[in-house]
Design an enzyme around this catalytic site. Structure first.
Site, short mmCIF file in Angstrom:
data_model
loop_
_atom_site.label_atom_id
_atom_site.label_comp_id
_atom_site.label_asym_id
_atom_site.label_seq_id
_atom_site.Cartn_x
_atom_site.Cartn_y
_atom_site.Cartn_z
CG ASP A 1 35.05 107.52 7.37
OD1 ASP A 1 35.72 108.40 7.94
OD2 ASP A 1 34.09 107.78 6.61
CB SER B 1 26.10 91.19 -3.21
OG SER B 1 25.17 92.23 -3.40
NE ARG B 2 20.43 93.90 -0.72
CZ ARG B 2 19.70 95.00 -0.80
NH1 ARG B 2 18.65 95.15 -0.01
NH2 ARG B 2 20.00 95.96 -1.66
CG HIS C 1 30.60 109.33 8.99
ND1 HIS C 1 29.44 108.83 9.51
CD2 HIS C 1 30.46 109.21 7.63
CE1 HIS C 1 28.64 108.43 8.54
NE2 HIS C 1 29.24 108.65 7.39
CD GLU D 1 29.48 107.79 12.60
OE1 GLU D 1 28.85 108.78 12.15
OE2 GLU D 1 29.98 106.92 11.88
NE ARG E 1 24.65 105.52 8.00
CZ ARG E 1 25.03 106.47 7.18
NH1 ARG E 1 26.30 106.56 6.82
NH2 ARG E 1 24.16 107.34 6.70
CG LEU F 1 29.86 94.50 -6.16
CD1 LEU F 1 31.18 94.75 -5.46
CD2 LEU F 1 29.99 93.30 -7.10
N GLY F 2 26.97 97.47 -4.31
CA GLY F 2 26.16 98.51 -4.94
C GLY F 2 27.05 99.52 -5.62
NE ARG F 3 23.37 104.84 -7.23
CZ ARG F 3 22.25 104.66 -6.54
NH1 ARG F 3 22.31 104.26 -5.29
NH2 ARG F 3 21.08 104.87 -7.11
CB ILE F 4 29.87 102.79 -2.36
CG1 ILE F 4 29.22 104.19 -2.38
CG2 ILE F 4 31.18 102.81 -1.58
CD1 ILE F 4 28.77 104.69 -1.02
#
Length: 317
Positions: free
Chosen positions: A260, A179-180, A283, A265, A236, A157-160
Site C-alpha cells: 500500500d 519490535s524494538r 496508499h 509516492e 511506509r 508492534l505498536g498501535r497498528i
C-alpha cells in the site's frame, strides 16, 4: 475559550485535503495553498514570513526547504499518523509544535493489512482480472494459498501492529513479532526482522518510519522469508528496499507481495506493474469516509488547541 476569527493566522497548506477539512481551515485561517502555486519559490517569498501554521499529509511532512522559509512557524499539523518527513530536531530547535492524528486510523490500516494478505494469498486481484478479461471459460487460475493456520510475522508492534495481530487471531494461525523491545503480549518474540521472516509465512510491516528503519526489510530479510513467503506493507515505503523486493518477486525469491506504500509516492517502479504475484494499492489504508473525517477533526482540534494556548490533543513535539 473562543478565538477572535476576525484575526485569522496565516496557514500554509501543502497538499489537497478533504473538502470539509479545507472548509474548516478556511473558517479559522488565511489559507495559502502551496501545492496550487505556479512558482513555489515566489509564493514562499511573498507569504512565507507570515505563516504561523502548516497543514500537511504524512506522506509530505514539512520539506526542509519549505520550513526554512517560514520564520514565524508555530505548529505543523499532520493529517496522518506518520511524522518521519518532519525534522523533529529542527522543530525542537526552533520551538514550533508538531501534531499528528494517531489512533483514529488504526482500525482501517489494520483492516487493510488483513485484506491485502487475503488478496495476495487467494489471488483476488488476479481472479477479478481473469473474469473481467473473459478468460474464465478458457481455464482456471493456478491454485492460491490458504489464509488460515499460517504463521504471521509482524514487524512493529505498536498501535497498528497490535490491531493487526488481534485480527489475525481469527485465522487460527501463529503470530510472531519483531519490535524494538519485548512486548507484554501472547505472541512469539523474535530478535530481528530476518529471524522473524525465516519463521513466518506472511511478513507484515507495521513499524514506524525513521532514519534507523530505512530499508529495514532488505535482501537478506527477503531471502529469509523464502520462496513460499509473502510480504505485506501498510507502514511506509522507506522501510522496504524496493530494488531488492522487485528482484525477489521477479525471480521467485519470495512468493509475492501486497503493498500500500512506496518509497517515492505516487511513483511506483514500473517493474511491479505487470507482476501477477503483486497486489498494489495507492496508499489507501486510512481512506474511508469515517476515518478521514476523524482525522480531519483531530487536525482541527490540534490547531484550535495551539492557538487557544491549550495542550495539544496529540502532540509529537
Amino acid at each position: 475559550m473562543s478565538r477572535d476569527l476576525s484575526m485569522k493566522p496565516d496557514l500554509l497548506q501543502l497538499c489537497p485535503l478533504m473538502p470539509s477539512l479545507e472548509a474548516d481551515l478556511a473558517e479559522r485561517f488565511t489559507v495559502h495553498r502551496l501545492h496550487e502555486a505556479a512558482d513555489a519559490e515566489a509564493f514562499l517569498a511573498t507569504h512565507g514570513s507570515a505563516i504561523k501554521a502548516v497543514a500537511t499529509g504524512g506522506h509530505i511532512g514539512l520539506p526542509p526547504a519549505v520550513g526554512a522559509r517560514l520564520p514565524a512557524l508555530e505548529i505543523v499539523a499532520i493529517n496522518g499518523v506518520g511524522y518521519d518527513k518532519v525534522d523533529l530536531a529542527e522543530a525542537r530547535r526552533r520551538g514550533y509544535r508538531v501534531a499528528n492524528t494517531p489512533d483514529v486510523l488504526t482500525e482501517d490500516v489494520a483492516d487493510l493489512a488483513i485484506g491485502l494478505t487475503i488478496a495476495a494469498l487467494r489471488q483476488l486481484v488476479r481472479g477479478d482480472g481473469h473474469v473481467r478479461a473473459g478468460q474464465w471459460p478458457k481455464g482456471d487460475l493456478p491454485l492460491g494459498r490458504k489464509m488460515s493456520r499460517k504463521k504471521f510475522g509482524i514487524v512493529g508492534l505498536g498501535r497498528i501492529g497490535r490491531a493487526i495481530a488481534k485480527r489475525l487471531q481469527a485465522f487460527d494461525g501463529e503470530i510472531g513479532y519483531a519490535s524494538r523491545s519485548p512486548q507484554d503480549v501472547p505472541y512469539r518474540a523474535f530478535e530481528s526482522p530476518a529471524a522473524l521472516a525465516a519463521w513466518c509465512d506472511v511478513l507484515i510491516i507495521a513499524a514506524a518510519a525513521s532514519a534507523e528503519t530505512r530499508h529495514l526489510i532488505n535482501g537478506p530479510v527477503l531471502e529469509a522469508l523464502g520462496p513460499k513467503g509473502v510480504l505485506v506493507n501498510v507502514a511506509r515505503g522507506s522501510l522496504v528496499d524496493e530494488k531488492a523486493l522487485l528482484h525477489a518477486v521477479q525471480h521467485g525469491q519470495i512468493a509475492g507481495a501486497a503493498l500500500d506504500v512506496f518509497e517515492n509516492e505516487p511513483h511506483v517502479p514500473e517493474g511491479f506493474h505487470g507482476l501477477p504475484n503483486v497486489v498494489l494499492t495507492p496508499h489507501m489504508a486510512s481512506a474511508t469516509h469515517e476515518t478521514r473525517a476523524d482525522m480531519a477533526a483531530l487536525v482541527i482540534a490540534n490547531l484550535d488547541a495551539h492557538f487557544a494556548g491549550r495542550a495539544l490533543p496529540t502532540p509529537v513535539v
